[in-house]
Design a protein around this motif. Structure first.
Motif, PDB file in Angstrom:
ATOM      1  N   GLN A   2       0.869  -1.286   0.529  1.00 24.78           N
ATOM      2  CA  GLN A   2       0.680   0.144   0.239  1.00 24.78           C
ATOM      3  C   GLN A   2       0.626   0.668  -0.341  1.00 24.78           C
ATOM      4  O   GLN A   2       0.501   2.266  -0.669  1.00 24.78           O
ATOM      5  N   CYS A  57     -12.565  -7.647   2.959  1.00 24.90           N
ATOM      6  CA  CYS A  57     -12.567  -6.409   2.683  1.00 24.90           C
ATOM      7  C   CYS A  57     -13.126  -7.002   1.124  1.00 24.90           C
ATOM      8  O   CYS A  57     -13.256  -5.852   0.142  1.00 24.90           O
ATOM      9  N   ARG A 110     -14.494   1.188   2.136  1.00 22.17           N
ATOM     10  CA  ARG A 110     -15.332  -0.188   3.126  1.00 22.17           C
ATOM     11  C   ARG A 110     -15.294   1.415   3.943  1.00 22.17           C
ATOM     12  O   ARG A 110     -16.131   1.521   4.966  1.00 22.17           O
ATOM     13  N   THR A 156     -11.994  -8.109  -1.296  1.00 19.38           N
ATOM     14  CA  THR A 156     -11.242  -8.189  -2.508  1.00 19.38           C
ATOM     15  C   THR A 156     -10.539  -9.983  -2.962  1.00 19.38           C
ATOM     16  O   THR A 156     -10.494 -10.449  -1.383  1.00 19.38           O
ATOM     17  N   ARG A 162     -10.019  -0.356  -6.543  1.00 20.51           N
ATOM     18  CA  ARG A 162      -9.745  -0.672  -5.028  1.00 20.51           C
ATOM     19  C   ARG A 162      -8.810  -0.658  -3.993  1.00 20.51           C
ATOM     20  O   ARG A 162      -9.150  -0.102  -2.701  1.00 20.51           O
ATOM     21  N   GLN A 163      -7.634   0.475  -4.434  1.00 16.29           N
ATOM     22  CA  GLN A 163      -6.461   1.170  -2.941  1.00 16.29           C
ATOM     23  C   GLN A 163      -7.459   2.337  -3.288  1.00 16.29           C
ATOM     24  O   GLN A 163      -7.642   2.728  -1.880  1.00 16.29           O
ATOM     25  N   ASP A 183      -8.272   6.035   4.102  1.00 15.79           N
ATOM     26  CA  ASP A 183      -7.756   5.467   4.387  1.00 15.79           C
ATOM     27  C   ASP A 183      -6.244   4.867   4.132  1.00 15.79           C
ATOM     28  O   ASP A 183      -5.909   3.737   3.311  1.00 15.79           O
ATOM     29  N   SER A 229     -10.858   0.788  -1.393  1.00 14.41           N
ATOM     30  CA  SER A 229     -10.373   0.145   0.681  1.00 14.41           C
ATOM     31  C   SER A 229     -11.565   1.329   0.954  1.00 14.41           C
ATOM     32  O   SER A 229     -11.769   1.093   2.393  1.00 14.41           O
ATOM     33  N   ARG A 281      -4.672  -5.497   1.946  1.00 13.71           N
ATOM     34  CA  ARG A 281      -5.328  -4.624   2.552  1.00 13.71           C
ATOM     35  C   ARG A 281      -4.407  -4.239   4.212  1.00 13.71           C
ATOM     36  O   ARG A 281      -4.190  -5.491   3.989  1.00 13.71           O
TER      37      ARG A 281
END
Length: 393
Positions: free
Chosen positions: A111, A206, A261, A208, A253-254, A304, A258, A222
């Protein structure tokens, strides 16, 4: 190797190797998108070759004897050396202890790597997630359908993986009609690297796809999931079940799913207190609009991010419409706990234009909301500027 510690400079960009880390992060992402980081062939991608050349030059200028002599060497550094052990001149807040650009176990970009990449001014692909969100806003405004925008954002949060049957359901969802062509650009075929013995598995937290490891385990991309321990298995999908499995593109997604969520989780916690919460109001002017029984409104943006220095450099005031009384950014408590002095590092790197923008953990925001509901006076999102009870203008 002891990293260089030059005298404190006034700005990150005054440090000579900040742009180099952006370039290395972009190269890692580029190579990962082409296939497995553990195996690749010449010729190297242009950005990867540039990252290698610039890293070698930086080492030679500093008289470092051990240098990466090939792209495999550079990628080995990325998963064997935390950034603090690289011979680079970087700001003190540029990294935490034991932070890698490539995960040592899964051999995929971390990340942190994605955050350095997304902050690179010369990375056009880093605009992809923002372009998708802005396009969805435009299309839903043209259709005069804020409900469609909310449905689109919830789709990306709740369904980062789609089977062929689920994709058909999406294609026939009337709320998503204004953005269906955009949805097709958001999802791509799931690579076989996520498959083990004919099976794909999603993360039970999460949602994914999990990455299979050489030792037979499974790895979640994550950071927050991994800190909670072994990722629980969610859906188990075979080729027959999936019928051409799709997943959200990496930037979405990143930087959309994320934090989305975290936004939905925070909405749930505030709703339980009896507060009225609107997600993504005004076509995503900010993330949550929280209204108290007396009419006072908080505007909240959830971030996040793993690294608080990069987050601080991205800070900007929350947009003024729809109107609110106070605003803040919020980070999940787990992210803050994983980094020494997360909130302080954010404040030190926050630009002048965002000095009035506080950063709270999600737990702290819920505590303040509960205290205000219980009648505690003087509750304010920015502890440095207590609220005096004056109504919104």
């Amino acid at each position: 190797m002891i990293p260089l510690r030059p005298a404190q400079r006034s700005d990150w960009l005054d440090y000579p190797d900040v742009q180099l880390v952006h370039t290395i992060a972009g190269a890692v992402i580029q190579v990962a998108d082409l296939g497995n980081l553990a195996s690749f062939k010449l010729p190297y991608p242009a950005e990867a070759q540039q990252a290698l050349d610039r890293t070698v030059l930086a080492c030679l200028l500093r008289g470092v004897e051990e240098i990466p002599r090939s792209l495999p060497d550079l990628l080995f550094w990325c998963h064997s050396r935390p950034l603090e052990d690289w011979p680079l001149e970087l700001p003190p807040d540029a990294f935490g202890a034991d932070e890698y650009l490539v995960d040592p176990d899964a051999l995929v970009p971390t990340q942190l790597c994605h955050e350095w990449w997304i902050r690179a001014k010369d990375a056009g692909a880093a605009q992809f997630d923002r372009d998708v969100v802005y396009t969805a806003m435009r299309l839903c405004r043209q259709a005069a359908s804020p409900e469609s925008y909310t449905a689109f954002r919830r789709l990306l949060v709740d369904r980062p993986v789609l089977t062929s049957v689920e994709k058909f359901e999406v294609d026939t969802d009337l709320f998503l009609a204004p953005v269906l062509e955009l949805v097709d650009q958001c999802y791509v075929a799931a690579p076989v690297s996520y498959q083990h013995q004919g099976v794909y598995i999603t993360c039970g937290r999460c949602l994914t796809l999990l990455t299979p490891l050489a030792d037979g385990g499974w790895w979640c991309e994550r950071d927050r999931c991994r800190r909670r321990g072994t990722p629980p298995h969610g859906r188990v999908l075979t080729d027959a079940d999936s019928g051409g499995l799709l997943q959200l593109q990496r930037p979405l997604r990143q930087f959309v799913a994320s934090p989305g969520r975290a936004e939905v989780d925070l909405e749930t916690r505030l709703n339980r207190l009896g507060l009225a919460v609107e997600l993504w109001p005004g076509f995503d002017a900010y993330d949550l609009r929280v209204t108290f029984p007396d009419g006072r409104v908080w505007a909240v943006d959830v971030k996040d991010w793993k690294h608080p220095g990069l987050l601080g450099r991205s800070a900007k005031p929350v947009r003024p419409e729809p109107p609110y009384d106070e605003s803040c950014w919020v980070v999940p408590q787990e992210q803050a706990d994983a980094h020494h002095d997360y909130l302080g590092t954010y404040r030190r790197n926050r630009p002048a234009a965002a000095q009035g923008l506080p950063l709270l953990t999600d737990n702290r925001l819920v505590e303040l909301a509960e205290a205000r509901l219980n009648g505690t006076t003087g509750i304010c999102l920015d502890s440095a500027h207590p609220w005096n009870g004056a109504p919104r203008a």
